[in-house]
Design an enzyme around this catalytic site. Structure first.
Site, PDB file in Angstrom:
ATOM      1  N   TYR A 155      34.700  -5.116 -25.539  1.00 19.61           N
ATOM      2  CA  TYR A 155      33.459  -5.807 -25.911  1.00 19.61           C
ATOM      3  C   TYR A 155      32.239  -4.956 -25.571  1.00 19.61           C
ATOM      4  CZ  TYR A 155      30.293  -9.875 -26.235  1.00 19.61           C
ATOM      5  OH  TYR A 155      29.289 -10.753 -26.569  1.00 19.61           O
ATOM      6  N   LYS A 159      29.557  -3.724 -28.364  1.00 18.56           N
ATOM      7  CA  LYS A 159      28.164  -4.165 -28.316  1.00 18.56           C
ATOM      8  C   LYS A 159      27.198  -3.011 -28.066  1.00 18.56           C
ATOM      9  CE  LYS A 159      28.547  -8.555 -29.226  1.00 18.56           C
ATOM     10  NZ  LYS A 159      28.048  -9.057 -30.523  1.00 18.56           N
TER      11      LYS A 159
END
Length: 302
Positions: A155, A159
């Site tokens: 993640y 991101k």
């Protein structure tokens, strides 16, 4: 903040933050393409907008592939003849520490968040450039991408990559009048339910109780509706001169993130060796080493 005549796509908008973005855009006059992987969820999101007097249609499908990205743009154009706004919100989590993370867990998160953002923005930007009237690209980052977070290798990579791509797109799309910005939201969603230090606040919201000022101000934590106004602002004509920015929002807090920048520099004639770096590091660089992980303020004492 009038978005009449504008057409928006919001990926991952069947529930949570994506639905809040779509509903707020529609409330300000935009026509919205809802996207979700579940048909019933997408239909419910469309109904929530149309029953309030807005216009919305759904495209069911998982983002990541070029085919889904092209289908989303085609849905907007075939239905309303144009595309002005793209919000790339769709995402999944597969959290675990590095040494336990499987290839499948890594690849899924990267495919949905990073590749899904890339393919959707590529398809939307291509149409916006051909349309010749500018546009708005709004990507969704995370504090994890800004600071890192334990158990979120996949993640964090996705991101951080999204913000990096967005800065690049701001440069590439400027001549076409298309802005590109990243929103860094903090809100109560299915993705924050498992965060231990937020549990008392997510429980409070689930029970219908108001959040204390500490949560809304110091933590910048609130509801999806608290975030939606920033997306609508960035989609509007008021934000025509804003591009390449990472902007955080949550609860009562709005924040502009800095871009990475060199904070300490030293020059060595004829370059650096391992030994010469070691000789200066403690005096010149050590005090300015950057922290990792978001620093969470301690709650007020009872």
């Amino acid at each position: 903040m009038n978005l009449q005549g504008k057409v928006a796509i919001v990926t991952g908008s069947g529930r949570g933050l994506g639905l809040a973005y779509a509903q707020d855009l529609a409330a300000h006059g935009a026509k919205v393409v809802i996207n979700d992987i579940d048909e019933a969820t997408a239909a419910s999101a469309v109904e929530s907008i149309t029953s309030a007097g807005g216009e919305a249609v759904a495209l069911v499908g998982a983002v990541g592939s070029t085919e889904t990205a092209n289908a989303l743009v085609a849905k907007a154009v075939d239905t309303w003849g144009r595309l002005d706004i793209l919000v790339t919100n769709a995402g999944v989590l597969r959290d675990t520490v590095l040494w336990k993370m499987s290839d499948e867990d890594f690849d899924l998160v990267i495919n949905v968040h990073l590749r899904g953002t890339f393919t959707c923005v590529r398809a939307a930007a291509t149409h916006m450039r051909e349309q010749g009237e500018g546009g708005r690209i709004i990507t969704i980052g995370s504090p994890t991408g800004q600071f890192g977070n334990f158990g979120q290798t996949n993640y964090a990579a996705a991101k951080a990559g999204i913000v990096g791509m967005t800065r690049t797109w701001a440069l590439e799309l400027a001549r076409a009048g298309i802005t590109a910005n990243s929103v860094i939201p903090v809100a109560a969603t299915s993705m924050t339910e498992s965060v231990p230090f937020l549990k008392e606040y997510t429980d409070a919201l689930a029970a219908g109780d108001p959040l204390p000022p500490f949560a809304r101000k110091e933590l910048g934590f609130g509801t999806p509706q608290d975030v939606a106004g920033l997306v609508t602002f960035l989609a509007s004509d008021e934000a025509a001169e804003i591009t390449g920015q990472a902007i955080g929002i949550g609860g009562d807090r709005l924040a502009l993130y800095s871009h990475p920048t060199m904070i300490v520099t030293e020059i060595a004639d004829n370059g650096w060796t391992a030994e010469s770096i070691a000789a200066v590091w403690a005096d010149k660089f050590a005090a300015d080493q950057q922290s990792v992980g978001e620093k969470i303020p301690a709650p007020p004492s009872a």
